[in-house]
Design a protein around this motif. Structure first.
Motif, mmCIF file in Angstrom:
data_model
loop_
_atom_site.group_PDB
_atom_site.id
_atom_site.type_symbol
_atom_site.label_atom_id
_atom_site.label_comp_id
_atom_site.label_asym_id
_atom_site.label_seq_id
_atom_site.Cartn_x
_atom_site.Cartn_y
_atom_site.Cartn_z
ATOM 1 N N GLN A 78 -1.829 7.290 5.070
ATOM 2 C CA GLN A 78 -1.886 8.743 5.093
ATOM 3 C C GLN A 78 -0.736 9.332 5.913
ATOM 4 O OE1 GLN A 78 -5.591 10.231 6.556
ATOM 5 N NE2 GLN A 78 -5.362 12.236 5.608
ATOM 6 N N LEU A 79 -0.303 8.623 6.948
ATOM 7 C CA LEU A 79 0.765 9.123 7.813
ATOM 8 C C LEU A 79 2.153 8.789 7.302
ATOM 9 C CD1 LEU A 79 -0.729 8.127 11.296
ATOM 10 C CD2 LEU A 79 -1.084 10.244 10.004
ATOM 11 N N GLY A 80 2.234 7.932 6.282
ATOM 12 C CA GLY A 80 3.541 7.512 5.787
ATOM 13 C C GLY A 80 4.198 6.486 6.684
ATOM 14 N N THR A 81 3.378 5.658 7.373
ATOM 15 C CA THR A 81 3.917 4.676 8.316
ATOM 16 C C THR A 81 3.496 3.257 7.948
ATOM 17 O OG1 THR A 81 1.997 4.926 9.793
ATOM 18 C CG2 THR A 81 3.883 6.380 10.174
ATOM 19 N N LEU A 82 3.226 3.024 6.687
ATOM 20 C CA LEU A 82 2.727 1.733 6.236
ATOM 21 C C LEU A 82 3.794 0.655 6.372
ATOM 22 C CD1 LEU A 82 0.025 0.797 4.895
ATOM 23 C CD2 LEU A 82 1.172 1.050 2.698
ATOM 24 N N VAL A 83 3.385 -0.534 6.807
ATOM 25 C CA VAL A 83 4.256 -1.709 6.785
ATOM 26 C C VAL A 83 3.499 -2.843 6.105
ATOM 27 C CG1 VAL A 83 5.577 -1.078 8.836
ATOM 28 C CG2 VAL A 83 3.538 -2.479 9.087
ATOM 29 N N ARG A 84 4.239 -3.680 5.425
ATOM 30 C CA ARG A 84 3.619 -4.810 4.734
ATOM 31 C C ARG A 84 3.113 -5.837 5.746
ATOM 32 N NH1 ARG A 84 4.751 -5.437 -0.789
ATOM 33 N NH2 ARG A 84 6.210 -3.888 -1.608
ATOM 34 N N PRO A 85 2.138 -6.658 5.345
ATOM 35 C CA PRO A 85 1.672 -7.723 6.228
ATOM 36 C C PRO A 85 2.791 -8.710 6.531
ATOM 37 C CG PRO A 85 0.146 -7.386 4.396
ATOM 38 C CD PRO A 85 1.381 -6.603 4.087
ATOM 39 N N MET A 86 2.684 -9.387 7.675
ATOM 40 C CA MET A 86 3.676 -10.386 8.045
ATOM 41 C C MET A 86 3.681 -11.574 7.091
ATOM 42 S SD MET A 86 5.675 -9.752 10.617
ATOM 43 C CE MET A 86 6.093 -11.380 11.269
ATOM 44 N N ASP A 87 2.535 -11.859 6.494
ATOM 45 C CA ASP A 87 2.413 -12.979 5.567
ATOM 46 C C ASP A 87 3.212 -12.693 4.301
ATOM 47 O OD1 ASP A 87 1.709 -15.050 3.925
ATOM 48 O OD2 ASP A 87 -0.450 -14.697 3.992
ATOM 49 N N GLU A 88 4.345 -13.371 4.126
ATOM 50 C CA GLU A 88 5.220 -13.074 2.999
ATOM 51 C C GLU A 88 4.688 -13.615 1.680
ATOM 52 O OE1 GLU A 88 9.354 -13.452 3.281
ATOM 53 O OE2 GLU A 88 9.488 -12.786 5.352
ATOM 54 N N THR A 89 3.603 -14.374 1.723
ATOM 55 C CA THR A 89 2.998 -14.824 0.477
ATOM 56 C C THR A 89 2.165 -13.718 -0.153
ATOM 57 O OG1 THR A 89 0.998 -15.694 1.561
ATOM 58 C CG2 THR A 89 2.899 -17.171 1.370
ATOM 59 N N ARG A 90 1.933 -12.644 0.589
ATOM 60 C CA ARG A 90 1.143 -11.518 0.085
ATOM 61 C C ARG A 90 2.044 -10.357 -0.286
ATOM 62 N NH1 ARG A 90 -2.792 -9.243 4.125
ATOM 63 N NH2 ARG A 90 -2.994 -7.781 2.398
ATOM 64 N N GLU A 91 1.813 -9.777 -1.460
ATOM 65 C CA GLU A 91 2.527 -8.580 -1.865
ATOM 66 C C GLU A 91 1.669 -7.331 -1.672
ATOM 67 O OE1 GLU A 91 5.670 -8.022 -2.766
ATOM 68 O OE2 GLU A 91 6.041 -10.104 -2.254
ATOM 69 N N GLY A 92 0.396 -7.525 -1.391
ATOM 70 C CA GLY A 92 -0.511 -6.393 -1.242
ATOM 71 C C GLY A 92 -0.398 -5.736 0.121
ATOM 72 N N PHE A 93 -1.140 -4.655 0.281
ATOM 73 C CA PHE A 93 -1.124 -3.874 1.504
ATOM 74 C C PHE A 93 -2.521 -3.850 2.116
ATOM 75 C CE2 PHE A 93 2.515 -2.410 -0.806
ATOM 76 C CZ PHE A 93 3.453 -2.078 0.163
ATOM 77 N N ASP A 94 -2.564 -3.572 3.411
ATOM 78 C CA ASP A 94 -3.823 -3.357 4.102
ATOM 79 C C ASP A 94 -3.978 -1.860 4.341
ATOM 80 O OD1 ASP A 94 -4.054 -6.103 4.212
ATOM 81 O OD2 ASP A 94 -3.252 -6.245 6.243
ATOM 82 N N ILE A 95 -5.084 -1.290 3.884
ATOM 83 C CA ILE A 95 -5.309 0.135 4.106
ATOM 84 C C ILE A 95 -6.677 0.330 4.740
ATOM 85 C CG2 ILE A 95 -3.861 0.805 2.149
ATOM 86 C CD1 ILE A 95 -6.564 1.606 0.754
#
Length: 422
Positions: A78-95
């Motif tokens: 919502q704030l526009g501050t999303l970063v991807r997980p450190m695990d590079e095997t994942r392409e998904g996001f945590d919300i």
């Protein structure tokens, strides 16, 4: 009596000068890295479909009997501050999602047993949903996690509305249950987003904004693809700053600081500090956006209170701007966490200065990429490499080579962060 170690004063940082050319190049790099951490349109569509389906399911569940009236996102997306997980095997996001219940739900879920009962009911309902859709599910002390397709994780927390007419942003205040402590804590995710947006809307005071704009335009004329216009850079300064801080924190606590990941400062602590620093520093005269950013990072520790206790320990306090009485630094009140934060703060200042020095000295791409990878991780450095390759390919037909180490820009569009509701 406890002694206040650090008053809540906000001194200006001694002036430093960085060329507009270097400022433009630095913000290109940060913008390119930040865009890497934004969901694609396909991912957004899939995520919207998933969580709306979840919301519709929960709204008809017998556990809540019409008490649940909304599911909305909060936190980094919502704030526009999303970063991807450190695990590079994942392409998904945590919300993070909030399941809001009407205030009358407290009649059903009040008392010492109420918080656990509410969380148990949320888990029972979501477990049926997960089983029906082949999803993984996990329960926690304050929320339930669903794993959607493509490794998208959603933490869903219930909140019971408890609006207040005497608090700022009080119309969206609520109570969140804690199963372990058998209590409800104050919270205000929507109010927090409004407070963040208010800080982000402050116009920075650049003493040479015309020269800075001209530097961007000069870079545009010198390269095939244009830089974002200066106004877009200004509009997203705070969100990009928070992204940068969170990404550096993730990398530092994974490698450089040498402490376990659970000592990392929480995202809400880092985000609130950055917003508080921006609100104070942005109106002060700065030569360029880069100097503003460096001053904000420098002064981060000023924006929370530190009190020396009789036993020699420190107690840190960072008030939630949208929920009076909530201490967003409560998780930081151990010697190990406090020492880790201080070490991280010193590290990010050192590494940012090193990157800026490399840009100013026009170091080669290999040198700059190595420093970016150390500070922001392999994925960030790879984003710059890929963009350089794309630029080389796109300009090969006209015999022009564009190197990102010399500040090659790309066009970006500022987005309103209202995808998941107000």
């Amino acid at each position: 009596m406890p002694a206040l170690l650090q008053p809540n004063s906000h001194p200006a940082v001694p002036g430093r000068r960085v060329s507009h050319r270097s400022s433009a190049r630095f913000f290109y790099l940060i913008d390119a890295i930040g865009r890497l951490h934004e969901p694609t349109s396909t991912q957004l569509d899939a995520l919207e479909s998933s969580y709306r389906s979840t919301a519709e399911f929960l709204s008809t569940c017998p556990e809540f009997n019409g008490l649940l009236h909304e599911i909305h996102a909060h936190g980094s997306r919502q704030l526009g501050t999303l970063v991807r997980p450190m695990d590079e095997t994942r392409e998904g996001f945590d919300i993070d999602l909030i399941a809001r219940l009407h205030g009358r739900a407290m009649r059903e879920y009040g008392g010492a047993a109420g918080p656990a009962r509410l969380l148990n009911n949320l888990f029972a309902a979501l477990e049926r949903y997960a089983n029906a859709h082949g999803l993984r599910i996990q329960r926690w002390e304050r929320c339930v996690t669903l794993e959607y397709a493509d490794s998208m994780f959603a933490d869903i927390a219930p909140i019971i509305d408890e609006p207040s007419i005497v608090s700022i942003y009080g119309d969206t205040l609520g109570r969140i249950p804690d199963r372990k402590l058998h209590i409800y804590d104050k919270t205000n995710p929507k109010g927090y987003a409004r407070a963040f947006d208010k800080a982000a809307a402050i116009s920075p005071n650049f003493t040479s904004s015309l020269e800075f704009t001209e530097a961007f335009e000069a870079e545009t004329r010198a390269n095939v693809t244009p830089l974002p216009v200066a106004e877009e850079v200004f509009n997203r300064l705070l969100s990009r700053l928070v992204q940068m801080l969170k990404l550096h924190r993730n990398v530092a606590f994974g490698t450089a600081v040498g402490t376990s990941a659970d000592l990392a400062p929480s995202s809400v602590f880092v985000t609130t500090l950055a917003a508080a620093a921006y609100a104070v520093q942005a109106p002060l005269p700065h030569h360029s956006p880069l100097e503003l950013l460096l001053d904000i990072v420098e002064t981060l520790p000023v924006y929370f209170e530190r009190t020396l206790l009789q036993n020699g320990a420190e107690h840190w306090v960072l008030q939630n701007p949208s929920a009076p009485g909530e201490n967003l630094a409560s998780s930081m009140n151990t010697p190990a966490r406090q020492a880790a934060f201080n070490s991280w703060h010193g590290l990010i200042k050192e590494q940012l200065a090193d990157i800026v020095e490399s840009i100013e000295a026009q170091a080669g791409m290999g040198v700059l990429l190595a420093k970016l990878e150390t500070a922001f991780g392999k994925r960030a450095a790879r984003a710059i490499r890929n963009e350089e390759a794309r630029q080389r390919q796109s300009t090969a037909g006209i015999g022009k080579v564009v190197l990102l180490s010399s500040g090659a820009p790309i066009a970006t569009t500022a987005r309103a962060h209202t995808f998941f509701g107000d």
